[in-house]
Design a protein around this motif. Structure first.
Motif, PDB file in Angstrom:
ATOM      1  N   LEU A 454     -67.828 -18.774   8.175  1.00 62.10           N
ATOM      2  CA  LEU A 454     -67.846 -20.144   7.666  1.00 62.10           C
ATOM      3  C   LEU A 454     -66.471 -20.515   7.142  1.00 62.10           C
ATOM      4  N   ARG A 455     -65.974 -21.671   7.603  1.00 61.80           N
ATOM      5  CA  ARG A 455     -64.704 -22.232   7.119  1.00 61.80           C
ATOM      6  C   ARG A 455     -64.940 -23.726   6.937  1.00 61.80           C
ATOM      7  N   TYR A 456     -64.943 -24.193   5.701  1.00 62.92           N
ATOM      8  CA  TYR A 456     -65.235 -25.609   5.473  1.00 62.92           C
ATOM      9  C   TYR A 456     -64.370 -26.123   4.331  1.00 62.92           C
ATOM     10  N   ARG A 457     -63.455 -27.007   4.653  1.00 62.95           N
ATOM     11  CA  ARG A 457     -62.491 -27.526   3.689  1.00 62.95           C
ATOM     12  C   ARG A 457     -62.645 -29.042   3.589  1.00 62.95           C
ATOM     13  N   THR A 458     -62.819 -29.527   2.375  1.00 66.14           N
ATOM     14  CA  THR A 458     -62.908 -30.958   2.115  1.00 66.14           C
ATOM     15  C   THR A 458     -61.683 -31.402   1.342  1.00 66.14           C
ATOM     16  N   SER A 459     -61.046 -32.475   1.812  1.00 65.51           N
ATOM     17  CA  SER A 459     -59.805 -32.958   1.198  1.00 65.51           C
ATOM     18  C   SER A 459     -59.928 -34.438   0.866  1.00 65.51           C
ATOM     19  N   ALA A 460     -59.202 -34.858  -0.131  1.00 61.65           N
ATOM     20  CA  ALA A 460     -59.171 -36.275  -0.511  1.00 61.65           C
ATOM     21  C   ALA A 460     -58.263 -37.057   0.426  1.00 61.65           C
ATOM     22  N   ILE A 461     -58.610 -38.303   0.629  1.00 63.53           N
ATOM     23  CA  ILE A 461     -57.749 -39.251   1.350  1.00 63.53           C
ATOM     24  C   ILE A 461     -57.517 -40.428   0.414  1.00 63.53           C
ATOM     25  N   PRO A 462     -56.339 -40.531  -0.182  1.00 65.88           N
ATOM     26  CA  PRO A 462     -56.121 -41.602  -1.162  1.00 65.88           C
ATOM     27  C   PRO A 462     -55.920 -42.981  -0.527  1.00 65.88           C
ATOM     28  N   GLY A 463     -55.543 -43.021   0.752  1.00 66.60           N
ATOM     29  CA  GLY A 463     -55.225 -44.297   1.384  1.00 66.60           C
ATOM     30  C   GLY A 463     -56.358 -44.841   2.221  1.00 66.60           C
ATOM     31  N   ASN A 464     -56.378 -44.482   3.504  1.00 70.36           N
ATOM     32  CA  ASN A 464     -57.352 -45.020   4.453  1.00 70.36           C
ATOM     33  C   ASN A 464     -58.232 -43.880   4.970  1.00 70.36           C
TER      34      ASN A 464
END
Length: 791
Positions: A454-464
């Motif tokens: 399992l490899r699952y990475r969630t990242s923020a997107i500050p723009g669009n």
């Protein structure tokens, strides 16, 4: 050796079968519950719980299976069932239910069985030609979705579906405790080509939604055999728009007197699953999905008794999840943000969590390779390996601050990346016949390794959120599990009327590399774990009379915690999943007593079953209204769940009149929580409560009538009684969003073979337009039509 054969006639050609079996050895085509035409010109013998059939594509199941089995052929599916997806083939199997919400449902269509509900995907195993389709990276849905990869098989390529009930074969891991499903797909003996186009339309009315949702599907396949080579290719495209699946709500009790915020109309007053009054204020998770499936199968006969084969499957999915507000202001404009006032009470501000938007892009690849001998001599063997790879797995979602309508053009959000996730399997199998194929003993043995990553990475997107690359880390979870297994199973003919199957499975399990990370500076690494178990199996069958077989089976199964249950904590705008790295394996002891009786023109089976499960692995979800209606799921061990029940199935051919075939089943299951150190609200509130998602009564029935060689019509019915979704059974109202309701639906289909090359079919699913629920609303009345061309 007792052989008592008769002739039955079905939809195709006469088929011979003996009357003395309770289950079958699938290398075969027939079923103990579906139409006997599965034999299709191939001789067969059923003797003391075993069927040996020559010809047609073999199943990947072991040679002898010591338990109840059922099957259906691809021709029967085509004639009788409105099958838009491969899981539709299971609609009328005894005790089975797939939680399919719309055509192309790729993230919630979980298989349920006798004592395993639609939240427990890791308790059933689904294969295609022996290649694992079940997603044992996790269990259920939670923050991620772990349903079988149904999209890697299409209805057009199915030759047969075999189902084994219970963990009674040593050849399968503890995930087989509910059922094992194997799709046997086509491999041609001569040139053939097929094309099909189908369409469905669902008028849907619920709350303030009144719309029609449609789906188109096209497929093409071709294959040939030339000398020692054979090949088959299949392509399928689905373009589906499903009904709303989630709803934004506000509990009436959370409102405060006053007129702060925008005064709105359009809210629908109702009751939630606990019968608390609430307002339904809009829809969510309305999926438009475009999926492409491609599969290539190659086989080469190295010798008359040795075959090598390779399968490549590719599945692509591009989907959009959209929401809509029911609320309007005084000017009649939609209201999608800010504090709102309904009927003189003010409620918490609307956010992007209420009206979530998602865009997903998925490309998954499956490889399978095997070399298999079929001498039918003293020893046969097989080496098989498979790989399932999440090549691309991206999910974009708007953030809480990005509200409609501007969120459709951009704003802050998140992107979740599952690329690098997948699993690999390796199996070495052998069949030893010390006294030859007709000898007293036949031994199945093998070694297997299954590896999940399992490899699952969630990242923020500050723009669009629609297009920008990943920004700061929100969460990063991962880990691996490995299961190495060795099994042996001996089928021993004790006497002419007695047969026993004795087996055992040894499993060595390792979990390692566990990582749970919720920021760039906060990271938790979990210690490695290792454990081992032995699971014995036993079965005994007795031919009490020439037309009656009695059988008893018992087996232990150990279901290991999955990677996601151990390490896969996730958090998004509207959901949160809480993992537990210290989960204990789930241990089940299952028993079955069966009798199968030949009756004039048919076959009747009665089965009594029981299952005691300790440390049951359960993921329970709640919706936290105080946290913006966020769905929070927590995985846990439940001390002891006890299930007892009975199942009756009937198969009839030429019932009442020539050309009328009937299949039917009734299942009763009493499944109660007997021990649980955990609780929902107060200690002890789950004791003696019913296991979630297990109805006491379920039933299926289908009658098909062949008017003439070209025209066949079928009518089917499916029933499930009331059930609960929560461990403490507090969800008394099943007919509501987040509830689980009873249902009774009737399906119709008629198919006409115009000529040798052309056919068409029309059908209606849920003719009676039953409005039923399993957390989400199921489809309402749906009209289908299809046209097929074959060369």
């Amino acid at each position: 050796m007792l052989l008592n054969q008769v002739v039955l006639r079905g939809t195709n050609t006469p088929a011979r079968f003996a009357l003395t079996s309770l289950s079958m050895a699938i290398g075969t085509t027939m079923a103990c519950g579906f139409a006997p035409t599965a034999f299709a010109d191939h001789g067969s013998e059923r003797n003391l719980g075993v069927v040996v059939v020559t010809g047609t594509n073999p199943s990947s199941m072991p040679t002898y299976i010591p338990t109840t089995t059922e099957s259906i052929t691809g021709r029967e599916i085509e004639d009788r069932i409105n099958a838009s997806d491969s899981e539709d083939a299971l609609k009328y199997f005894p005790s089975l239910l797939v939680r399919k919400r719309y055509i192309g449902d790729y993230n919630h269509a979980i298989l349920s069985s006798r004592a395993s509900g639609t939240g427990n995907s890791a308790r059933s195993a689904v294969y295609a030609d022996g290649i694992l389709l079940s997603n044992f990276l996790g269990n259920g849905i939670g923050g991620l979705s772990f349903v079988p990869r149904w999209g890697l098989v299409t209805p057009e390529e199915i030759e047969r579906v075999d189902v084994m009930y219970g963990p009674f074969s040593a050849a399968y891991p503890g995930n087989s405790v509910g059922a094992v499903v194997d799709y046997v797909t086509r491999m041609p003996s001569h040139f053939e080509a097929h094309g099909k186009v189908s369409f469905s339309s669902q008028p849907f009315t619920l709350y303030n939604t009144k719309d029609t949702y449609q789906a188109w599907q096209t497929s093409a396949s071709a294959g040939n055999r030339s000398g020692d080579w054979s090949w088959f290719v299949n392509f399928n495209h689905t373009d589906s728009h499903g009904q709303p699946l989630t709803f934004a709500t506000r509990l009436v009790s959370t409102g405060t007197a006053g007129s702060a915020g925008t005064v709105v109309t359009g809210a629908v007053l109702g009751s939630n699953n606990a019968n608390a009054p609430w307002y339904i204020i809009g829809t969510g998770t309305e999926f438009s999905t475009r999926q492409d499936h491609a599969k290539v199968k190659l086989a080469y006969d190295l010798s008359p008794t040795l075959r090598a084969s390779y399968t490549l499957g590719v599945w692509q999915n591009t989907s959009e999840g959209r929401s809509r507000s029911y609320l309007q202001n005084a000017a009649g404009s939609p209201v999608t943000s800010g504090v709102i006032t309904i009927d003189g009470k003010s409620f918490a501000a609307l956010t992007g969590a209420d009206f979530a938007l998602t865009n997903e892009s998925l490309t998954h690849t499956m490889h399978g390779v095997s070399v298999k001998s079929n001498t039918k001599g003293v020893f046969d063997w097989e080496v098989a390996a498979s790989l399932y790879d999440y090549g691309t797995d991206l999910k974009r979602q708007n953030g809480a601050a990005s509200t409609l309508p501007t969120a459709l053009q951009g704003g802050a959000g998140t992107i979740a990346d599952g690329s690098g996730t997948g699993w690999q399997t390796l199996a070495l199998k052998g069949i030893w016949r010390p006294d030859g194929i007709q000898g007293a003993h036949q031994v199945d043995l093998g070694a297997q390794q299954d590896h999940y990553q399992l490899r699952y990475r969630t990242s923020a997107i500050p723009g669009n959120w629609l297009s920008d690359p990943a920004g700061d880390l929100v969460s990063n979870v991962g880990g691996e599990t490995r299961l190495r297994s060795f099994y042996v199973q001996d089928v021993w003919a004790l006497a002419p009327r007695w047969k026993t199957v004795l087996g055992a499975r040894y499993e060595d399990w390792v979990a390692r590399g566990g990582l749970t990370n919720f920021s760039a500076t906060s990271s938790v690494s979990h210690p490695n774990r290792q454990d081992s178990f032995v699971s014995p199996k036993a079965a005994l069958s007795f031919a009490a009379r020439d037309d009656l077989v009695l059988k008893a089976s018992i087996g232990r199964a150990v279901r290991m915690p999955t990677v996601a249950e151990l390490y896969g904590a996730t958090s998004t705008t509207n959901s949160q999943y809480i993992n537990d790295p210290n989960l204990r394996p789930e241990r089940s002891l299952t028993g079955e007593l069966s009798a199968e009786k030949d009756i004039p023109g048919g076959l009747l089976r009665a089965t009594f079953f029981s299952e005691d499960t300790h440390d049951a692995l359960y993921s329970q979800s709640i919706v936290d209204a105080a946290a913006g209606n966020k769905t929070i799921s927590r995985v846990q061990n439940v001390g002891h769940i006890a299930t007892q029940g009975a199942e009756i199935s009937y198969l009839g051919t030429d019932v009442l009149t020539k050309g009328m075939d009937v299949i039917s089943s009734v299942t009763y299951a009493d499944s109660l929580i007997k021990e649980n150190a955990g609780f929902v609200v107060v200690p002890g509130d789950t004791l003696n409560k019913r296991q979630p998602n297990i109805a006491r009564w379920r039933a299926t029935a289908m009658a098909s009538y062949r008017w003439d060689p070209q025209w066949v019509t079928s009518i089917g019915a499916r029933y499930s009684g009331p059930q609960f979704r929560t461990l403490n059974n507090s969800d008394a109202n099943g007919f509501a969003y987040q509830g689980v309701s009873k249902f009774f639906v009737v399906d119709l289909r008629t198919r006409y073979q115009i000529d040798k090359h052309h056919s068409f079919a029309i059908g209606i699913d849920n003719v009676n337009n039953d409005k039923y629920w399993n957390f989400h609303p199921y489809p309402q009345r749906t009209f289908t039509a299809e046209l097929k061309v074959s060369l």
